[in-house]
Design a protein around this motif. Structure first.
Motif, mmCIF file in Angstrom:
data_model
loop_
_atom_site.group_PDB
_atom_site.id
_atom_site.type_symbol
_atom_site.label_atom_id
_atom_site.label_comp_id
_atom_site.label_asym_id
_atom_site.label_seq_id
_atom_site.Cartn_x
_atom_site.Cartn_y
_atom_site.Cartn_z
ATOM 1 N N TYR A 1 0.752 -1.257 -0.077
ATOM 2 C CA TYR A 1 -0.013 -0.012 0.149
ATOM 3 C C TYR A 1 0.875 1.319 0.063
ATOM 4 O O TYR A 1 0.361 2.290 -0.329
ATOM 5 C CB TYR A 1 -0.890 -0.037 1.212
ATOM 6 C CG TYR A 1 -2.127 -0.745 1.096
ATOM 7 C CD1 TYR A 1 -3.333 -0.199 0.821
ATOM 8 C CD2 TYR A 1 -2.133 -2.372 1.357
ATOM 9 C CE1 TYR A 1 -4.478 -0.922 0.651
ATOM 10 C CE2 TYR A 1 -3.262 -2.950 1.055
ATOM 11 C CZ TYR A 1 -4.428 -2.234 0.938
ATOM 12 O OH TYR A 1 -5.739 -3.139 0.744
ATOM 13 N N GLN A 2 2.459 1.186 0.566
ATOM 14 C CA GLN A 2 2.893 2.436 0.681
ATOM 15 C C GLN A 2 3.208 3.012 -0.895
ATOM 16 O O GLN A 2 2.887 4.255 -1.037
ATOM 17 C CB GLN A 2 4.384 2.049 1.053
ATOM 18 C CG GLN A 2 4.252 1.665 2.584
ATOM 19 C CD GLN A 2 4.216 0.086 2.820
ATOM 20 O OE1 GLN A 2 3.871 -0.771 1.620
ATOM 21 N NE2 GLN A 2 3.822 -0.380 4.082
ATOM 22 N N VAL B 1 6.128 8.244 2.412
ATOM 23 C CA VAL B 1 5.363 7.017 2.973
ATOM 24 C C VAL B 1 6.274 6.019 3.582
ATOM 25 O O VAL B 1 7.219 5.777 2.847
ATOM 26 C CB VAL B 1 4.421 6.444 1.733
ATOM 27 C CG1 VAL B 1 3.562 5.557 2.673
ATOM 28 C CG2 VAL B 1 3.742 7.679 1.154
ATOM 29 N N ILE B 2 6.033 5.721 4.645
ATOM 30 C CA ILE B 2 6.661 4.333 5.297
ATOM 31 C C ILE B 2 5.787 3.462 6.028
ATOM 32 O O ILE B 2 4.634 3.791 6.031
ATOM 33 C CB ILE B 2 7.616 5.018 6.488
ATOM 34 C CG1 ILE B 2 6.899 5.534 7.301
ATOM 35 C CG2 ILE B 2 8.607 5.976 5.819
ATOM 36 C CD1 ILE B 2 7.666 5.586 8.747
ATOM 37 N N LYS B 3 6.420 2.407 6.116
ATOM 38 C CA LYS B 3 5.636 1.142 6.846
ATOM 39 C C LYS B 3 6.073 1.652 8.328
ATOM 40 O O LYS B 3 7.242 1.115 9.013
ATOM 41 C CB LYS B 3 6.125 -0.177 6.560
ATOM 42 C CG LYS B 3 5.451 -1.095 7.357
ATOM 43 C CD LYS B 3 5.725 -2.817 6.967
ATOM 44 C CE LYS B 3 5.098 -3.675 7.642
ATOM 45 N NZ LYS B 3 5.652 -5.062 7.753
ATOM 46 N N PRO C 1 13.624 1.116 14.726
ATOM 47 C CA PRO C 1 14.840 1.021 14.682
ATOM 48 C C PRO C 1 15.266 -0.442 14.555
ATOM 49 O O PRO C 1 16.577 -0.726 14.354
ATOM 50 C CB PRO C 1 15.279 1.578 15.873
ATOM 51 C CG PRO C 1 14.208 1.521 16.953
ATOM 52 C CD PRO C 1 13.162 1.609 16.183
ATOM 53 N N ASP C 2 14.692 -1.360 14.536
ATOM 54 C CA ASP C 2 14.844 -2.784 14.729
ATOM 55 C C ASP C 2 14.791 -3.358 13.278
ATOM 56 O O ASP C 2 15.205 -4.437 13.286
ATOM 57 C CB ASP C 2 13.985 -3.585 15.469
ATOM 58 C CG ASP C 2 14.402 -3.237 17.023
ATOM 59 O OD1 ASP C 2 15.542 -2.687 17.308
ATOM 60 O OD2 ASP C 2 13.529 -3.749 18.032
ATOM 61 N N SER C 3 14.315 -2.638 12.260
ATOM 62 C CA SER C 3 14.085 -3.005 11.050
ATOM 63 C C SER C 3 14.588 -1.991 10.001
ATOM 64 O O SER C 3 14.587 -0.870 10.369
ATOM 65 C CB SER C 3 12.711 -3.220 10.692
ATOM 66 O OG SER C 3 12.132 -4.250 11.667
ATOM 67 N N ALA C 4 14.888 -2.432 8.646
ATOM 68 C CA ALA C 4 15.033 -1.566 7.687
ATOM 69 C C ALA C 4 13.776 -0.699 7.294
ATOM 70 O O ALA C 4 12.941 -1.363 7.570
ATOM 71 C CB ALA C 4 15.700 -2.212 6.445
ATOM 72 N N THR C 5 14.089 0.466 6.964
ATOM 73 C CA THR C 5 12.895 1.178 6.594
ATOM 74 C C THR C 5 12.863 1.786 5.355
ATOM 75 O O THR C 5 14.130 2.438 4.770
ATOM 76 C CB THR C 5 12.619 2.335 7.447
ATOM 77 O OG1 THR C 5 12.617 2.014 8.944
ATOM 78 C CG2 THR C 5 11.638 3.350 7.242
ATOM 79 N N GLN C 6 11.930 1.441 4.493
ATOM 80 C CA GLN C 6 11.771 2.072 3.154
ATOM 81 C C GLN C 6 11.063 3.480 2.953
ATOM 82 O O GLN C 6 10.066 3.379 3.570
ATOM 83 C CB GLN C 6 11.128 0.928 2.255
ATOM 84 C CG GLN C 6 11.148 1.283 0.615
ATOM 85 C CD GLN C 6 12.716 1.072 0.111
ATOM 86 O OE1 GLN C 6 13.239 0.316 0.598
ATOM 87 N NE2 GLN C 6 12.615 1.796 -1.014
ATOM 88 N N PRO D 1 18.885 1.564 6.552
ATOM 89 C CA PRO D 1 19.066 0.197 7.579
ATOM 90 C C PRO D 1 18.595 0.401 8.954
ATOM 91 O O PRO D 1 18.613 1.378 9.535
ATOM 92 C CB PRO D 1 20.685 0.137 7.325
ATOM 93 C CG PRO D 1 21.177 1.729 7.097
ATOM 94 C CD PRO D 1 20.200 2.568 6.462
ATOM 95 N N ALA D 2 18.569 -0.793 9.387
ATOM 96 C CA ALA D 2 18.209 -1.098 10.895
ATOM 97 C C ALA D 2 19.164 -0.097 11.806
ATOM 98 O O ALA D 2 20.603 -0.166 11.126
ATOM 99 C CB ALA D 2 18.085 -2.008 11.228
ATOM 100 N N LEU D 3 18.946 0.344 12.644
ATOM 101 C CA LEU D 3 19.650 1.186 13.631
ATOM 102 C C LEU D 3 20.278 0.163 14.709
ATOM 103 O O LEU D 3 21.290 0.469 15.355
ATOM 104 C CB LEU D 3 19.002 2.238 14.458
ATOM 105 C CG LEU D 3 18.615 3.313 13.196
ATOM 106 C CD1 LEU D 3 18.120 4.532 14.089
ATOM 107 C CD2 LEU D 3 19.570 4.001 12.578
#
Length: 327
Positions: A210-211, A227-229, A239-244, A259-261
């Motif tokens: 949907y993003q 837009v992000i998830k 911060p535990d996951s990569a963000t598009q 990238p994840a932090l």
């Protein structure tokens, strides 16, 4: 005996377009979506039609053209005044796994001079913690009309407005969630509206796929949006996951991956303790997950306003450290 054939309801055509079988059904064009929303906003639709329309859209999955058409009608209906806003920040999901750290990010951004219009649709799902429930604790002003929104932004740079106060017909559709048993596309639509034409609209859409649809809707509208998830469906970087990042500006779509932090996932808290947010804001407590989520969400906002990623994170550290802890 009445031999006169009853006239078809004007809204029936839109239900038919969506529901005319596997081969006959199709999505709405942008113009059809605009006209359908005009009927909905005017209250010229029967309850049975409204329920059918929302669930058919939900089953089909709304398109970018439909979202853009609905938004066209809403913006014309609102005729909102000219109020300077940097970030449109929709908050409709609520949190259930982690505290709403995005609220501290928004407060820190406001402290640094960024004007944020935040809006939401109430606590519609049990077991979640919503922005509306945290306003008093965190000292965030809730405004009931546009003049109050303008005043609060001038005084605090951050304001929250309940959807039911500025767009009651849409709020009614959201409130059907517990009647219909499912969220309708209105929950997604509310994130696109950007009623005050902010410099950038931030959107969080949790469900994969949907993003890009939301990014395309904003592109069709000529908006600047990212837009992000987000974590739990809110505008909060996990911060535990990569963000598009799905961005659009000046009619051009772009993508960026952060990238994840954290090298490993943080343990989810056993319960959500709202008072912890205020304690972290005041520097009385620390939270490893919350700290990273706050910084990344501040950086996301700064990225939306033009800073490159590295500079946005450096600036996020600075703005968080310089926040006014007494507020």
């Amino acid at each position: 005996m009445n031999l006169i054939t009853p006239a078809e309801h004007p809204f029936a055509q839109f239900v038919r377009i969506l529901g005319k079988g596997k081969r006959g059904a199709r999505g709405l064009t942008r113009e059809e979506a605009r006209e359908a929303m005009q009927h909905l906003l005017a209250g010229k639709v029967e309850d049975t039609q409204l329920g059918a329309f929302l669930m058919l859209l939900r089953h089909k999955e709304e398109s970018a053209e439909e979202l853009a058409g609905f938004t066209d009608a809403i913006r014309a209906h609102l005729a909102a005044p000219a109020i300077a806003v940097d970030l449109d920040w929709p908050s409709y999901a609520g949190k259930k796994r982690h505290l709403p750290w995005y609220l501290l990010a928004a407060k820190a951004l406001a402290d640094s001079g960024i004007r944020i219009f935040m809006h939401g649709g109430g606590a519609h799902t049990a077991g979640r913690l919503y922005t509306e429930q945290m306003l008093d604790t965190l000292g965030i002003v809730r405004a009931r009309d546009w003049p109050a929104v303008s005043t609060a932004l001038d005084q605090h740079n951050l304001v929250f407005a309940y959807l039911g106060d500025w767009l009651p017909p849409l709020q009614r559709m959201i409130d059907l969630r517990n009647t219909l048993g499912l969220r309708s596309p209105i929950h997604s639509l509310a994130r696109v509206i950007n009623p005050l034409s902010a410099r950038c609209g931030l959107q969080s859409i949790f469900h994969p796929g949907y993003q890009a649809v939301h990014r395309e809707a904003s592109r069709l509208l000529g908006d600047h949006a990212i837009v992000i998830k987000g974590e739990g469906g809110e505008i909060e970087v996990n911060p535990d996951s990569a963000t598009q990042l799905f961005g659009t500006q000046d009619g051009v779509a772009w993508d960026e991956e952060w990238p994840a932090l954290s090298p490993q996932r943080h343990v989810k808290p056993d319960s959500l303790r709202p008072a912890r947010l205020l304690a972290v804001w005041r520097g009385e407590e620390e939270d490893a997950y919350g700290h990273l989520a706050i910084l990344a969400t501040i950086a996301l906002a700064l990225r939306s306003l033009g800073l490159p990623r590295e500079q946005a994170f450096a600036e996020a550290e600075k703005r968080w450290s310089e926040r006014n802890k007494s507020k």
